[in-house]
Write a protein that holds these residues in place. Sequence first.
Motif, PDB file in Angstrom:
ATOM      1  N   ALA A   1     -27.631  -3.214  17.367  1.00  0.00           N
ATOM      2  CA  ALA A   1     -28.683  -2.211  17.488  1.00  0.00           C
ATOM      3  C   ALA A   1     -29.673  -2.353  16.347  1.00  0.00           C
ATOM      4  O   ALA A   1     -29.362  -2.914  15.285  1.00  0.00           O
ATOM      5  N   ARG A   2     -30.852  -1.814  16.585  1.00  0.00           N
ATOM      6  CA  ARG A   2     -31.878  -1.716  15.547  1.00  0.00           C
ATOM      7  C   ARG A   2     -32.124  -0.232  15.310  1.00  0.00           C
ATOM      8  O   ARG A   2     -32.430   0.510  16.246  1.00  0.00           O
ATOM      9  N   VAL A   3     -31.962   0.197  14.040  1.00  0.00           N
ATOM     10  CA  VAL A   3     -32.161   1.605  13.683  1.00  0.00           C
ATOM     11  C   VAL A   3     -33.404   1.698  12.806  1.00  0.00           C
ATOM     12  O   VAL A   3     -33.512   1.006  11.788  1.00  0.00           O
ATOM     13  N   HIS A   4     -34.315   2.548  13.231  1.00  0.00           N
ATOM     14  CA  HIS A   4     -35.596   2.702  12.536  1.00  0.00           C
ATOM     15  C   HIS A   4     -35.590   4.023  11.756  1.00  0.00           C
ATOM     16  O   HIS A   4     -35.021   5.027  12.211  1.00  0.00           O
ATOM     17  N   TYR A   5     -36.206   3.999  10.561  1.00  0.00           N
ATOM     18  CA  TYR A   5     -36.295   5.197   9.721  1.00  0.00           C
ATOM     19  C   TYR A   5     -37.754   5.436   9.376  1.00  0.00           C
ATOM     20  O   TYR A   5     -38.491   4.503   9.027  1.00  0.00           O
ATOM     21  N   LEU A   6     -38.168   6.684   9.451  1.00  0.00           N
ATOM     22  CA  LEU A   6     -39.555   7.045   9.153  1.00  0.00           C
ATOM     23  C   LEU A   6     -39.565   8.347   8.369  1.00  0.00           C
ATOM     24  O   LEU A   6     -38.946   9.339   8.772  1.00  0.00           O
TER      25      LEU A   6
ATOM     26  N   ALA B   1     -24.828   4.558  20.669  1.00  0.00           N
ATOM     27  CA  ALA B   1     -26.103   5.085  20.175  1.00  0.00           C
ATOM     28  C   ALA B   1     -25.913   6.448  19.518  1.00  0.00           C
ATOM     29  O   ALA B   1     -26.522   6.736  18.472  1.00  0.00           O
ATOM     30  N   ASP B   2     -25.062   7.293  20.095  1.00  0.00           N
ATOM     31  CA  ASP B   2     -24.827   8.619  19.526  1.00  0.00           C
ATOM     32  C   ASP B   2     -24.156   8.514  18.156  1.00  0.00           C
ATOM     33  O   ASP B   2     -24.500   9.251  17.222  1.00  0.00           O
ATOM     34  N   MET B   3     -23.218   7.592  18.025  1.00  0.00           N
ATOM     35  CA  MET B   3     -22.556   7.400  16.728  1.00  0.00           C
ATOM     36  C   MET B   3     -23.556   6.961  15.664  1.00  0.00           C
ATOM     37  O   MET B   3     -23.558   7.470  14.534  1.00  0.00           O
ATOM     38  N   LEU B   4     -24.450   6.031  16.017  1.00  0.00           N
ATOM     39  CA  LEU B   4     -25.435   5.549  15.040  1.00  0.00           C
ATOM     40  C   LEU B   4     -26.381   6.677  14.626  1.00  0.00           C
ATOM     41  O   LEU B   4     -26.715   6.823  13.446  1.00  0.00           O
ATOM     42  N   TYR B   5     -26.802   7.488  15.593  1.00  0.00           N
ATOM     43  CA  TYR B   5     -27.696   8.612  15.285  1.00  0.00           C
ATOM     44  C   TYR B   5     -27.030   9.606  14.335  1.00  0.00           C
ATOM     45  O   TYR B   5     -27.653  10.111  13.403  1.00  0.00           O
ATOM     46  N   ARG B   6     -25.769   9.875  14.569  1.00  0.00           N
ATOM     47  CA  ARG B   6     -25.086  10.891  13.769  1.00  0.00           C
ATOM     48  C   ARG B   6     -24.600  10.355  12.419  1.00  0.00           C
ATOM     49  O   ARG B   6     -24.511  11.096  11.449  1.00  0.00           O
ATOM     50  N   GLN B   7     -24.320   9.062  12.338  1.00  0.00           N
ATOM     51  CA  GLN B   7     -23.649   8.547  11.145  1.00  0.00           C
ATOM     52  C   GLN B   7     -24.545   7.705  10.236  1.00  0.00           C
ATOM     53  O   GLN B   7     -24.367   7.713   9.024  1.00  0.00           O
ATOM     54  N   ARG B   8     -25.498   6.978  10.809  1.00  0.00           N
ATOM     55  CA  ARG B   8     -26.281   6.075   9.975  1.00  0.00           C
ATOM     56  C   ARG B   8     -27.223   6.869   9.075  1.00  0.00           C
ATOM     57  O   ARG B   8     -27.967   7.742   9.528  1.00  0.00           O
ATOM     58  N   ARG B   9     -27.183   6.550   7.801  1.00  0.00           N
ATOM     59  CA  ARG B   9     -28.071   7.150   6.803  1.00  0.00           C
ATOM     60  C   ARG B   9     -28.502   6.055   5.837  1.00  0.00           C
ATOM     61  O   ARG B   9     -27.753   5.147   5.520  1.00  0.00           O
ATOM     62  N   TRP B  10     -29.730   6.196   5.363  1.00  0.00           N
ATOM     63  CA  TRP B  10     -30.215   5.276   4.340  1.00  0.00           C
ATOM     64  C   TRP B  10     -30.434   6.101   3.084  1.00  0.00           C
ATOM     65  O   TRP B  10     -31.346   6.911   3.002  1.00  0.00           O
ATOM     66  N   THR B  11     -29.570   5.892   2.112  1.00  0.00           N
ATOM     67  CA  THR B  11     -29.627   6.676   0.881  1.00  0.00           C
ATOM     68  C   THR B  11     -30.497   5.962  -0.148  1.00  0.00           C
ATOM     69  O   THR B  11     -30.248   4.802  -0.499  1.00  0.00           O
ATOM     70  N   LEU B  12     -31.511   6.662  -0.619  1.00  0.00           N
ATOM     71  CA  LEU B  12     -32.440   6.129  -1.618  1.00  0.00           C
ATOM     72  C   LEU B  12     -32.266   6.868  -2.938  1.00  0.00           C
ATOM     73  O   LEU B  12     -31.617   7.910  -3.001  1.00  0.00           O
ATOM     74  N   PHE B  13     -32.849   6.320  -3.992  1.00  0.00           N
ATOM     75  CA  PHE B  13     -32.842   6.967  -5.291  1.00  0.00           C
ATOM     76  C   PHE B  13     -34.100   7.829  -5.426  1.00  0.00           C
ATOM     77  O   PHE B  13     -35.184   7.420  -5.006  1.00  0.00           O
TER      78      PHE B  13
ATOM     79  N   ARG C   1     -34.200   9.374  13.983  1.00  0.00           N
ATOM     80  CA  ARG C   1     -34.290  10.245  15.164  1.00  0.00           C
ATOM     81  C   ARG C   1     -33.547   9.553  16.312  1.00  0.00           C
ATOM     82  O   ARG C   1     -33.290   8.353  16.263  1.00  0.00           O
ATOM     83  N   ARG C   2     -33.192  10.323  17.334  1.00  0.00           N
ATOM     84  CA  ARG C   2     -32.480   9.717  18.467  1.00  0.00           C
ATOM     85  C   ARG C   2     -33.288   8.584  19.085  1.00  0.00           C
ATOM     86  O   ARG C   2     -32.745   7.557  19.480  1.00  0.00           O
ATOM     87  N   THR C   3     -34.582   8.805  19.167  1.00  0.00           N
ATOM     88  CA  THR C   3     -35.438   7.781  19.784  1.00  0.00           C
ATOM     89  C   THR C   3     -35.591   6.544  18.907  1.00  0.00           C
ATOM     90  O   THR C   3     -36.164   5.541  19.357  1.00  0.00           O
ATOM     91  N   ASP C   4     -35.139   6.611  17.649  1.00  0.00           N
ATOM     92  CA  ASP C   4     -35.271   5.475  16.733  1.00  0.00           C
ATOM     93  C   ASP C   4     -34.035   4.578  16.730  1.00  0.00           C
ATOM     94  O   ASP C   4     -33.935   3.657  15.929  1.00  0.00           O
ATOM     95  N   VAL C   5     -33.077   4.859  17.610  1.00  0.00           N
ATOM     96  CA  VAL C   5     -31.884   4.006  17.731  1.00  0.00           C
ATOM     97  C   VAL C   5     -32.038   3.162  18.993  1.00  0.00           C
ATOM     98  O   VAL C   5     -32.039   3.697  20.109  1.00  0.00           O
TER      99      VAL C   5
END
Length: 806
Positions: A530-535, A605-617, A779-783
């Motif tokens: 999958a490709r997960v997009h963050y905005l 897709a639901d797992m990625l939406y609920r679990q994927r996070r990109w943690t920044l400083f 967002r859901r649409t970003d997975v």
Amino acid sequence: MSSKVDAYEKLGAFYLGRPVDAESGEAADVPLLYDSKDLTTHAVIVGMTGSGKTGLGVTMLEEAAIDGIPALVIDPKGDLANLALTFPDLAAADFAPWVDPAKAARDGLTEQELAAREAKMWRDGLGSWNQDPERVRRLKEAAEVAIYTPGSTAGRPISILSSFAAPSPEILEDRDLLQERLTTTTVGLLGLLGIDADPIRSRECILLTSILDHAWRQGESLDLPGLIQRVQTPPFSEVGVLPLDSFFPDKDRFALAMALNNLLASPSFQSWLDGEPLDIDRLLYTEAGKPRVAVLSIAHLGDAERMFFVSLLLSQTLGWMRRRSGTSSLRAILYMDEVFGYLPPVGEPPSKRPLLTLLKQARAFGLGLVLATQNPVDLDYKALSNIGTWFLGRLQTERDKARVMDGLLTTGSEFDKGELEALISGLGKRVFLLHNVHEDGAVLMGVRWAMSYLRGPLTRDQIKALTPDLEPAPGTEAAAAPPAPEALPEGPDPESQRPVLPKAIVERFLPLRGRPGDDVLYRPGLVGAARVHYLDRKHDLEASEELLLRVTADDDEVDWYQARELQLTDDDLEKEPAGDGVRYAELPAVLGDPKRRRGLEKDFADMLYRQRRWTLFESPAFGLVSEPGESERDFRVRLAEKAREERDREVAKLRQAHGKKVDRLEARRRRAAERVEREASQSRGQWVKAVASGVELGLSLFGVGRKRLTATKLSRAAGSVSRGFRERGEVGRAEDELERVQADLRELEAEIQEALAEVEASYDDRRLETLGEYTLKPRRTDVDVRLVAVGWAPYRVRDGLAEAAW
């Protein structure tokens, strides 16, 4: 200027020494402070042997380190490794390992006695320049000093393999910079083979340049073995308009390939291939983001090897510089001692072109160059016109003085040529004429005592003693270990033939490490790509990540939350197994059921939406968050640079705001001092007259001489005394006015110091703050699920254990 160094040393002002009176030769009791931002227009230090060039260079680098400014220090003689010898306790035991035994013998001392004498000399010398052990401690803690020895393992070795890697897009898009990188790399490499390569006439240089150019434009990095192969079979059939075999016949290409291969096979060359990569950013900062003084010691190298390495270093510095944003503050220093031969007025060594480019362009990126030389005739005339600060020490010949005068004319400054020539001719040791285009006029300066112990060139063993055992540099670690062997269940895995799956079910095979054989067992699972997009519009952040996960299953359930992320992409997956002689474990029913396929994709897709996070400083002080993929180290480096820029702007505002007040009070102080002197002079004259009148009156009173006492004489004498008292009163009033102005100046100075202290405290708080975390959520649409397939994983079965083989 202030007699206190502490208030300025972290505020972009370098304490280099003290002003020296040209007539008396005496140093004033105030520091000479050099604005660090002025160094972005570069500096040159000129002086004969014994003039104190090394001491001045060390002093400048020490000040930069205290201010958190990293430096690349090219050291052809081995003197500048002394920057690593800082002893905050100034104890004899600290000096003992580094004193020169030959010097102890000459002076009739034991090494311990010499160490005690050196320690006392350094303690007294620092004290005479208002420097205490605490300042030495600040220097030691502010930056790391690391000694690199390319081509040797005495210090930190450097690998040159990255020099053949494809450059950044900024370099590739700039034809001039790309050509400089190509020429520098090929001419330097051919120099190691003893080939004097002219970039226009040498067919060896043209061939290697063409090979690298072709590879880099394809985004391909080469190493030396790859370059040797390309020499034998180039990826093109023509060079210019000539056929390849006409331009460079196969037999001659083979001879060049053999020469390169002999170089690669040489045991002495192996040390060039090991060590930390030639990465400028990694040289300038530690893994924790602490600034570093990287001393690149090349004293042990031959002339061709020195030119090769220096050229590569300068070329890499250009690439690093072009990837930085613009800044008006000093970001880093490139210091080169004894630049003779690297920037000559005649000839085109591979180091010359990148040096000229750096002198022309580095200012905009906050990189300051400092070049030191004994003879100004060693420097290209065009280079001198790009240098804003000149430190001129004792010169050997009239020709050198004439060249200095010509060089100063190129800066566009107005000066009295005769006066400057006279000053240069009378310079003593450790005294320099400082000419800065950013200041009015030149000034004589005595160089302050260095905090580092200047013991002279270090031996190989001493450099080794200063080099700690290092962890592998980032990017050089061994590949991640495969999964640990897994115990098989009691009895072997239930095996079957390769199942025939419905068309709706996609299957993929993880790539097999090693050769296929009877011991390979494929175990089933489920892979998802999958490709997960963050905005994040608040911080103007946007990022994407490509993921490949694998999860095992029982007959009825698939839990994507237990999936394991693979260091592979879906392009790495195979559509067929590794061979015919492999075996298969039994396929769980859920994986072969086409009715479950849609549900499994939705669950993925639901797992990625609920679990994927990109943690920044996150930096609350600056209101900034790190870029996706930016490490804490790189983020801290960026924050430190931003903090320095903001600090420099605040200091400039303070100086501008208080500058007019200081100028007005200084003008009043000068006028008051002049009045005191004038009134005192008039008072002394009046009292002389009064005394003379008194003497005359006395003589007349006693009838001495022909003069007789009269009323007029009495009146005149009384008037002289009265005017004397009146003049004395004027002197007192003038002195009172001078004291009031001086008190106002002291009050203003205290106000300035308080404001500077606030800026400094704010700078330290922001630079050293504890970072928070900032989380990006999709967002859901970003997975975007691209693949869900039965994923067969290969295992090798030995002695009842199944070991992952992918």
